[in-house]
Design a protein around this motif. Structure first.
Motif: not given
Length: 249
Positions: A66, A21, A68, A19, A24
């Motif tokens: 990120r 950030p 997820d 992801v 998002n």
């Protein structure tokens, strides 16, 4: 960051997203099996892939991607492949840095009209095709959410080893864009050029020798449009090595 051994055991087969950030948005979808593969993308590899370039861009902006977890505890690798492919189709591969749509794409996202043609219309045996055509198998780069320009570009580029005679004499003037044995688009072929010589919506780092692209026009009324192509025994036409084939054979 890395998962502990206990967490890895709980995850089992899982599907993850990388992801950005800053907005998002998921920019890459992958699958793994009780390990830390999701974090391997951040290792310092010499890699010019779209994914690596995106990671470098995010890190240069002072932050980091990120991870997820999108689904975990899946029953098998096959199920993980199916989930991965479904998520890629849902987002649209043109919105991701994945190189291909994923596994199991023959059952992947298609429009209701296309799936009706797939199962309701009479198939065409390829041995009955008399018009000089080139069938381009684009199932790895095609996305149902792609624009017409993107579908056109993934049909016409960047093909290796196209016959010089067929290019120069334009003996085959019809291009069939084939996804899972269905002709989803038909184009006229007006001319051939070296790869990278014409405007494209696709970004590519360098163009190897002996790769070509054509320019042409969309043909909305061609009789093969929307047809399922099958062999004489009724089996679906499958992609060949090299990604294209000539008709008549």
């Amino acid at each position: 960051m890395k998962f502990s051994r206990k967490t890895q055991e709980e995850l089992g087969f899982y599907v993850y997203g990388l992801v950005d950030p800053r907005d998002n948005k998921v920019f890459y979808v992958g699958k793994a099996s009780g390990n830390n593969r999701a974090f391997d993308h951040f290792k310092a590899f010499k890699n010019e892939s779209k994914k690596s370039q995106k990671i470098d861009e995010i890190q240069a902006d002072g932050t980091k991607p990120r991870v997820d977890i999108l689904r975990y505890g899946l029953s098998s690798e096959e199920t993980a492949f199916e989930v991965e492919a479904a998520i890629i189709d849902s987002i649209g591969i043109e919105n991701l840095t994945n190189a291909v749509r994923g596994h199991g794409i023959e059952r992947g996202r298609i429009t209701a009209e296309t799936v009706e043609k797939l199962y309701a219309s009479a198939p065409i045996q390829v041995s009955d095709i008399e018009e000089c055509c080139i069938a381009f198998f684009i199932h790895r780069t095609y996305s149902p959410t792609a624009t017409e320009q993107e579908i056109y570009d993934c049909t016409r580029q960047f093909w290796e080893g196209v016959s010089a005679k067929k290019r120069q004499d334009l003996t085959h003037k019809i291009a069939l864009a084939v996804v899972d044995s269905i002709v989803i688009r038909v184009y006229s072929i007006e001319g051939w050029f070296e790869a990278g010589a014409t405007f494209s919506s696709r970004k590519r780092q360098g163009y190897p020798n002996n790769r070509w692209e054509f320019v042409g026009q969309l043909m909305d009324d061609h009789p093969l449009l929307g047809k399922k192509l099958v062999e004489d025994d009724g089996s679906p036409l499958i992609a060949v090595q090299g990604g294209y084939t000539y008709f008549p054979r």
